[in-house]
Design an enzyme around this catalytic site. Structure first.
Site, mmCIF file in Angstrom:
data_model
loop_
_atom_site.group_PDB
_atom_site.id
_atom_site.type_symbol
_atom_site.label_atom_id
_atom_site.label_comp_id
_atom_site.label_asym_id
_atom_site.label_seq_id
_atom_site.Cartn_x
_atom_site.Cartn_y
_atom_site.Cartn_z
ATOM 1 N N ASP A 46 0.802 -1.424 0.219
ATOM 2 C CA ASP A 46 0.072 0.101 0.609
ATOM 3 C C ASP A 46 1.109 1.171 -0.156
ATOM 4 O O ASP A 46 0.760 2.452 -0.938
ATOM 5 C CB ASP A 46 -0.672 0.197 1.143
ATOM 6 C CG ASP A 46 -1.848 -1.041 1.100
ATOM 7 O OD1 ASP A 46 -2.450 -1.386 2.480
ATOM 8 O OD2 ASP A 46 -2.779 -1.458 0.211
ATOM 9 N N GLU A 71 -5.234 6.980 0.674
ATOM 10 C CA GLU A 71 -5.889 6.414 1.739
ATOM 11 C C GLU A 71 -4.747 6.754 2.832
ATOM 12 O O GLU A 71 -4.825 6.523 3.412
ATOM 13 C CB GLU A 71 -5.951 5.321 1.210
ATOM 14 C CG GLU A 71 -6.424 4.125 2.130
ATOM 15 C CD GLU A 71 -7.057 3.258 1.957
ATOM 16 O OE1 GLU A 71 -6.624 2.420 0.906
ATOM 17 O OE2 GLU A 71 -7.650 1.951 2.878
ATOM 18 N N ILE A 138 -3.587 0.441 -3.271
ATOM 19 C CA ILE A 138 -4.168 -0.806 -3.606
ATOM 20 C C ILE A 138 -5.896 -1.051 -3.136
ATOM 21 O O ILE A 138 -6.166 -0.966 -1.459
ATOM 22 C CB ILE A 138 -3.765 -1.722 -2.552
ATOM 23 C CG1 ILE A 138 -2.016 -2.275 -2.851
ATOM 24 C CG2 ILE A 138 -4.020 -3.557 -2.243
ATOM 25 C CD1 ILE A 138 -1.604 -3.082 -2.082
ATOM 26 N N ASP A 139 -6.624 -1.133 -3.741
ATOM 27 C CA ASP A 139 -8.035 -1.220 -3.531
ATOM 28 C C ASP A 139 -8.283 -2.816 -3.082
ATOM 29 O O ASP A 139 -8.213 -3.489 -4.257
ATOM 30 C CB ASP A 139 -9.361 -0.708 -4.240
ATOM 31 C CG ASP A 139 -10.353 -0.895 -3.852
ATOM 32 O OD1 ASP A 139 -10.876 0.188 -3.323
ATOM 33 O OD2 ASP A 139 -11.125 -1.048 -5.472
ATOM 34 N N THR A 141 -8.395 -4.497 -0.236
ATOM 35 C CA THR A 141 -7.253 -5.386 -0.126
ATOM 36 C C THR A 141 -7.221 -6.824 0.160
ATOM 37 O O THR A 141 -6.162 -7.811 0.521
ATOM 38 C CB THR A 141 -6.629 -4.949 1.469
ATOM 39 O OG1 THR A 141 -6.507 -3.391 1.298
ATOM 40 C CG2 THR A 141 -5.258 -5.243 2.561
ATOM 41 N N ASP A 262 -12.312 4.817 -3.392
ATOM 42 C CA ASP A 262 -12.814 3.546 -3.244
ATOM 43 C C ASP A 262 -13.643 3.788 -4.883
ATOM 44 O O ASP A 262 -14.315 3.108 -5.068
ATOM 45 C CB ASP A 262 -13.846 2.922 -2.165
ATOM 46 C CG ASP A 262 -12.981 2.521 -1.016
ATOM 47 O OD1 ASP A 262 -11.750 1.906 -1.343
ATOM 48 O OD2 ASP A 262 -13.880 2.152 0.001
HETATM 49 N N1 LIG Z 1 -17.853 -2.860 5.602
HETATM 50 C C1 LIG Z 1 -17.503 -2.355 4.560
HETATM 51 N N2 LIG Z 1 -18.658 -1.723 4.392
HETATM 52 C C2 LIG Z 1 -18.085 -0.934 2.616
HETATM 53 N N3 LIG Z 1 -17.168 -0.751 2.197
HETATM 54 C C3 LIG Z 1 -15.878 -0.750 3.490
HETATM 55 C C4 LIG Z 1 -15.841 -1.776 4.320
HETATM 56 N N4 LIG Z 1 -14.705 -1.538 5.465
HETATM 57 C C5 LIG Z 1 -14.066 -0.729 4.246
HETATM 58 N N5 LIG Z 1 -13.980 -1.042 3.001
HETATM 59 C C6 LIG Z 1 -13.878 0.026 1.991
HETATM 60 O O1 LIG Z 1 -13.852 -0.947 0.675
HETATM 61 C C7 LIG Z 1 -12.865 -1.546 -0.276
HETATM 62 C C8 LIG Z 1 -13.314 -2.334 -0.873
HETATM 63 O O2 LIG Z 1 -14.401 -3.073 -1.521
HETATM 64 P P1 LIG Z 1 -14.517 -4.016 -1.804
HETATM 65 O O3 LIG Z 1 -15.720 -4.299 -0.975
HETATM 66 O O4 LIG Z 1 -15.038 -3.154 -3.342
HETATM 67 O O5 LIG Z 1 -13.632 -5.314 -2.504
HETATM 68 C C9 LIG Z 1 -12.241 -0.826 0.474
HETATM 69 O O6 LIG Z 1 -11.272 -0.429 0.404
HETATM 70 P P2 LIG Z 1 -8.904 -0.928 0.757
HETATM 71 O O7 LIG Z 1 -9.646 -2.337 0.175
HETATM 72 O O8 LIG Z 1 -8.737 -0.263 -0.071
HETATM 73 O O9 LIG Z 1 -9.593 -0.915 1.557
HETATM 74 C C10 LIG Z 1 -12.902 -0.314 1.472
HETATM 75 O O10 LIG Z 1 -12.158 1.432 2.371
HETATM 76 MG MG LIG Z 2 -9.760 1.075 -1.414
HETATM 77 MG MG LIG Z 3 -6.612 0.677 -0.247
HETATM 78 MG MG LIG Z 4 -8.245 0.274 3.120
#
Ligand SMILES: Nc1ncnc2c1ncn2[C@@H]1O[C@H](COP(=O)(O)O)[C@@H](OP(=O)(O)O)[C@H]1O
Ligand SMILES: [Mg+2]
Ligand SMILES: [Mg+2]
Ligand SMILES: [Mg+2]
Length: 327
Positions: A46, A71, A138-139, A141, A262
């Protein structure tokens, strides 16, 4: 073409950051000592990805005013006991930059302080005025840790509107992920992975870019409905934009505040492919309010034919859930 220089820089930055992430993910998956609860490789990737994008954008665009809403920040890296991880990130960033034949080469080896500064360029608050780059280094994670889908997501806001977006999805197959046999039969590349989606406002026809050979670029056309497997990250927006599927519904738990990084890049990739991105009330997403999106209930992505029916179905379903129980 509007935003040509910015798009070139953004593609280069996201591709290079994706390369760094690929390297870390490969090492993570091969590591014998890997434990599912070990988040440190994610952290390294990240921060490394954010530093690479920040450095590349500043070098390629050399503008006086550079605002990045991203982020990560360096607060944890500045704490006692973080020296090892900071040195790992610094080496990773230097190694990644050294592999690239950059137009304007990064001339000297970067120090740990340079890396901290590059990461902290991402602490802008965004807002309705001026230009702001928006980055999720990194989206997805969770997908990254599993060896699955993730994306480097980079967008540009101008006066509160998204004008450019790049999504680098290193693990997304080039062929449709819809399990559509007809589509796959004619494709010689169904095992190939690595997609770079990009869009600027009113740019619908996309071209190959020879210097980005490790990620294939894709022409966008949001047309075919089909069920998709669950995938992490904004790779979902990319998949929809090329017609792998037609609907993406995102309804987080009550009280969750969506962050702009996001959705910025994914939203423009989908809308330039002819899709629509709204909240559950049918309003376009407003990226001008700072780091958070202020929206009604959830996010809905669909093509324009389906959208009216889908919005009605969502509203009916919400109303049904909110009805007091007769018991
Ligand atoms: N409880 C939650 N509900 C919705 N989105 C969340 C969440 N917890 C984390 N996220 C966000 O959802 C992103 C991932 O999206 P997806 O679920 O579509 O893979 C995460 O990005 P990061 O992985 O960059 O932290 C984070 O920002
Ligand atoms: Mg994200
Ligand atoms: Mg991220
Ligand atoms: Mg994150």
């Amino acid at each position: 073409m509007a935003y040509e220089k910015e798009l070139d820089a953004a593609k280069k930055a996201a591709s290079l950051a994706a390369r760094l992430c690929q390297k870390v993910q490969k090492a993570l998956l091969q590591s014998d000592v890997q434990s599912k609860s070990d988040k440190s490789p994610v952290t390294v990737a990240d921060y490394g990805s954010q530093a690479v994008v920040s450095l590349l954008l500043q070098r390629e665009l050399s503008s006086v005013l550079f605002s990045l809403v991203a982020e990560e920040d360096s607060a944890d890296l500045r704490k006692d006991g973080s020296q090892d991880i900071l040195e790992r990130i610094t080496k990773l960033v230097n190694d990644t930059l050294a592999t690239e034949d950059l137009l304007k080469p990064i001339d000297s080896t970067l120090s740990t302080d340079d890396i901290l500064r590059a990461i902290d360029c991402g602490t802008s608050e965004g807002g309705p005025n001026g230009r702001h780059w928006v980055l999720d280094p990194i989206d997805g994670t969770k997908g990254f840790l599993r060896g699955d889908q993730y994306a480097v997501a980079l967008g540009l806001l101008e006066e509160g509107k998204v004008v450019l977006g790049v999504l680098a999805c290193p693990n997304l197959p080039l062929a449709s992920i819809a399990g559509d046999k007809k589509n796959k039969k004619n494709s010689s590349s169904s095992d190939e992975k690595g997609c770079l989606f990009y869009a600027t406002i009113a740019l619908r026809i996309l071209q190959m870019h020879p210097s980005l050979s490790h990620l294939k670029e894709l022409t966008l056309s949001m047309i075919y409905p089909a069920p998709l497997p669950m995938i992490d990250s904004q790779a979902k927006y990319g998949a929809l934009s090329r017609g792998d599927g037609a609907i993406y519904l995102r309804f987080p738990h009550k009280g969750y505040r969506e962050k702009i990084w996001d959705h910025v890049a994914g939203a423009i990739v989908v809308t330039e492919a002819g899709g629509i991105v709204t909240d559950a009330g049918g309003k376009a997403l407003d990226f001008s309010k700072g780091k958070y999106l202020d929206l009604d209930t959830g996010i809905i992505v669909a093509n324009e034919k389906i959208m009216p029916l889908l919005l009605k179905a969502v509203r009916d379903s919400i109303a049904e859930q909110e009805k007091p129980s007769s018991l």
